[in-house]
Design an enzyme around this catalytic site. Structure first.
Site, PDB file in Angstrom:
ATOM      1  N   ARG A 264       1.448  -8.766  13.754  1.00 55.76           N
ATOM      2  CA  ARG A 264       0.919  -7.606  13.020  1.00 55.76           C
ATOM      3  C   ARG A 264      -0.238  -8.008  12.113  1.00 55.76           C
ATOM      4  O   ARG A 264      -1.217  -7.274  11.975  1.00 55.76           O
ATOM      5  CB  ARG A 264       2.027  -6.960  12.173  1.00 55.76           C
ATOM      6  CG  ARG A 264       3.022  -6.163  12.999  1.00 55.76           C
ATOM      7  CD  ARG A 264       4.242  -5.795  12.196  1.00 55.76           C
ATOM      8  NE  ARG A 264       3.949  -4.871  11.100  1.00 55.76           N
ATOM      9  CZ  ARG A 264       4.755  -4.663  10.055  1.00 55.76           C
ATOM     10  NH1 ARG A 264       5.901  -5.336   9.955  1.00 55.76           N
ATOM     11  NH2 ARG A 264       4.439  -3.804   9.124  1.00 55.76           N
TER      12      ARG A 264
ATOM     13  N   LYS B 207       0.814  -1.220   0.000  1.00 54.27           N
ATOM     14  CA  LYS B 207       0.000   0.000   0.000  1.00 54.27           C
ATOM     15  C   LYS B 207       0.848   1.272   0.000  1.00 54.27           C
ATOM     16  O   LYS B 207       0.560   2.209  -0.733  1.00 54.27           O
ATOM     17  CB  LYS B 207      -0.908   0.046   1.235  1.00 54.27           C
ATOM     18  CG  LYS B 207      -1.815  -1.146   1.408  1.00 54.27           C
ATOM     19  CD  LYS B 207      -2.712  -0.959   2.615  1.00 54.27           C
ATOM     20  CE  LYS B 207      -1.954  -0.781   3.921  1.00 54.27           C
ATOM     21  NZ  LYS B 207      -1.210  -1.962   4.379  1.00 54.27           N
TER      22      LYS B 207
END
Ligand SMILES: [Zn+2]
Length: 227
Positions: free
Chosen positions: A182, A25
């Site tokens: 994460r 991203k």
């Protein structure tokens, strides 16, 4: 498709990137912002600027950052509000790493107002094993901050920075157990945003498991922007 044709309407383009860590991203957000000529707003950079300038919100955020704690949602929302009110965001902006939680998304919706369809949300999908490989293979030069990847972008000499010769390291964030954590955190906190934005914004699913140029072409196509 008319609601995505922001340039023809003269409306500002507001882009959100959703997707797990390692989905690419950040790279795509930077490239898209440059292509569109609008700012990329990353929360880390935004926080550093606000604290360095010593703005009231920056001063509030400073103790959290110094202690290595997450900045609370309401403070982060206020900072983003302050940032997107600046003149350079008049034609739009690309958000990178925000919103990450439902309260952040609700705060963003309140501050932005207007037609929710003016938002374009890119939802990056990448298989979990690919993410693990991408993230745990990252290496970083502690001296000049150059980044490498053991498989996708290796340095010329093993474990040494091409630019400055410093020994490369793996960031603590990128070791396998931290990566797994994460990803789990993403599932719990950020994944619900996909459900939230469905029907509220223009959602565009992006197959992030392809070469960067192919992914970027998809983004431009979705925005009806020439390459
Ligand atoms: Zn280096």
């Amino acid at each position: 498709m008319a609601d995505a044709n922001w340039s023809a309407r003269g409306a500002a383009v507001r882009v959100i990137f959703l997707g797990p860590p390692g989905a690419g991203k950040g790279t795509q957000a930077a490239r898209l912002a440059t292509h569109l000529g609008v700012p990329k707003i990353g929360t880390g950079e935004m926080l550093r600027t606000a604290t360095a300038r010593g703005t009231p919100l920056g001063r509030q955020a400073h103790p959290y950052m110094e202690a290595g704690n997450l900045v609370p949602d309401d403070l982060l929302v206020a900072l983003v509000r302050e940032r997107i009110a600046e003149a350079d965001c008049a034609r739009g902006f690309v958000l990178d790493g925000f919103p990450r939680t439902l309260p952040q998304a609700r705060g963003l919706e309140e501050m932005a107002g207007g037609d929710p369809r003016a938002w374009v949300v890119f939802d990056f999908e990448v298989p979990r094993d690919v993410l693990m490989l991408r993230l745990s293979g990252r290496r970083w030069c502690p001296s000049c901050q150059a980044t490498y990847h053991v498989v996708n972008d290796p340095p010329k000499r093993d474990d040494l920075c091409d630019a400055c010769g410093t020994a490369l390291v793996q960031r603590e964030d990128d070791n396998e157990s931290v990566v797994a954590h994460r990803l789990q955190e993403y599932d719990e906190r950020t994944f619900p945003l996909i459900e939230y934005y469905r029907g509220r914004a223009r959602m565009v699913r992006v197959d992030g498991n392809r070469p960067m140029d192919a992914v970027f072409r998809d983004l431009l196509h979705a925005l009806e922007v020439p390459a």
